[in-house]
Write a protein that holds these residues in place. Structure first.
Motif, PDB file in Angstrom:
ATOM      1  N   LEU A 143       0.768  -1.183   0.063  1.00 12.61           N
ATOM      2  CA  LEU A 143       0.058   0.041   0.065  1.00 12.61           C
ATOM      3  C   LEU A 143       0.976   1.177   0.098  1.00 12.61           C
ATOM      4  O   LEU A 143       0.631   2.202  -0.665  1.00 12.61           O
ATOM      5  N   TYR A 144       1.831   1.169   0.829  1.00 16.19           N
ATOM      6  CA  TYR A 144       2.992   2.356   0.689  1.00 16.19           C
ATOM      7  C   TYR A 144       3.398   2.663  -0.591  1.00 16.19           C
ATOM      8  O   TYR A 144       3.570   3.957  -0.845  1.00 16.19           O
ATOM      9  N   CYS A 145       3.916   1.450  -1.161  1.00 17.60           N
ATOM     10  CA  CYS A 145       4.532   1.568  -2.544  1.00 17.60           C
ATOM     11  C   CYS A 145       3.567   2.091  -3.524  1.00 17.60           C
ATOM     12  O   CYS A 145       3.816   3.001  -4.617  1.00 17.60           O
ATOM     13  N   GLN A 146       2.165   1.661  -3.393  1.00 19.49           N
ATOM     14  CA  GLN A 146       1.046   2.090  -4.397  1.00 19.49           C
ATOM     15  C   GLN A 146       1.046   3.725  -4.301  1.00 19.49           C
ATOM     16  O   GLN A 146       0.928   4.313  -5.134  1.00 19.49           O
ATOM     17  N   LEU A 147       1.053   4.048  -2.941  1.00 19.01           N
ATOM     18  CA  LEU A 147       0.768   5.518  -2.862  1.00 19.01           C
ATOM     19  C   LEU A 147       2.105   6.521  -3.210  1.00 19.01           C
ATOM     20  O   LEU A 147       1.857   7.382  -3.639  1.00 19.01           O
ATOM     21  N   TYR A 148       3.413   5.623  -3.004  1.00 22.69           N
ATOM     22  CA  TYR A 148       4.332   6.337  -3.459  1.00 22.69           C
ATOM     23  C   TYR A 148       4.562   6.707  -5.059  1.00 22.69           C
ATOM     24  O   TYR A 148       4.778   7.782  -5.401  1.00 22.69           O
ATOM     25  N   LYS A 149       3.952   5.728  -5.790  1.00 22.26           N
ATOM     26  CA  LYS A 149       3.995   5.299  -7.182  1.00 22.26           C
ATOM     27  C   LYS A 149       2.723   6.624  -7.340  1.00 22.26           C
ATOM     28  O   LYS A 149       2.938   7.103  -8.463  1.00 22.26           O
TER      29      LYS A 149
END
Length: 192
Positions: free
Chosen positions: A104-110
């Motif tokens: 989830l954090y990676c998706q929000l980063y992206k």
């Protein structure tokens, strides 16, 4: 500066553990190998075909559903659901499945990285703030996430209005993450 962060109640980031480069990224070994890391972590207009991180098949399916909810929350896809319902779905998945939290954090980063929409970027940062206040990343991902947030909280050069708003959100996320990383209470949905 470190003194400025400490004065605002933000613990200093341990720079000796931060990756170098223009934008800190998660450890390459955690990511799916199909595309280069910089390309993988840039805003997308289409849903992902598989999780950004290496996950089980079941978690991969959940990750794709989370990404679609994030896209709808940020205004990248049409939806009939309200922002609150979408945010609750994302948070509930992160609470229920610890294996999804880094994803989830990676998706929000992206989705906040090179997003062409100022409004969408801010919506993504709102969701990042909610996640930061609700659940921590894993210890493997913690320093990458904190480095990303620190870079956004303290950007170099002059700030435009969007940069200033993102900086404020990133500072809030750092503060909340320090609480969630050290909290001994059970993880629960934020109250409204």
């Amino acid at each position: 500066t470190a003194a400025g962060r400490a004065a605002c109640g933000h613990p200093p980031v341990q720079h000796d553990r931060i990756r170098t480069g223009p934008l800190p990224v998660p450890q390459a070994g955690l990511l799916q190998p199909a595309r280069p890391v910089p390309e993988l972590l840039v805003h997308a207009k289409a849903p992902i075909g598989k999780s950004l991180l290496k996950l089980s098949d079941k978690a991969n399916k959940e990750a794709r559903a989370c990404f679609e909810d994030i896209m709808m929350y940020m205004g990248d896809r049409p939806t009939r659901l309200g922002a609150t319902a979408l945010a609750q779905r994302v948070l509930q998945r992160g609470i229920a499945n610890p294996d999804l939290r880094d994803e989830l954090y990676c998706q929000l980063y992206k989705q906040t990285n090179s997003n062409p929409s100022s409004e969408g970027t801010l919506k993504g940062w709102q969701l990042m703030a909610l996640c930061s206040a609700t659940f921590p990343p894993t210890r493997d991902f913690e320093m990458s996430l904190l480095a990303f947030l620190d870079a956004k909280a303290h950007p170099a050069g002059p700030l435009g209005p969007l940069d200033t708003s993102v900086s404020i959100f990133a500072q809030y996320c750092i503060t909340k993450l320090h609480h969630t990383l050290t909290a001994s209470h059970p993880i629960a949905m934020p109250s409204t």
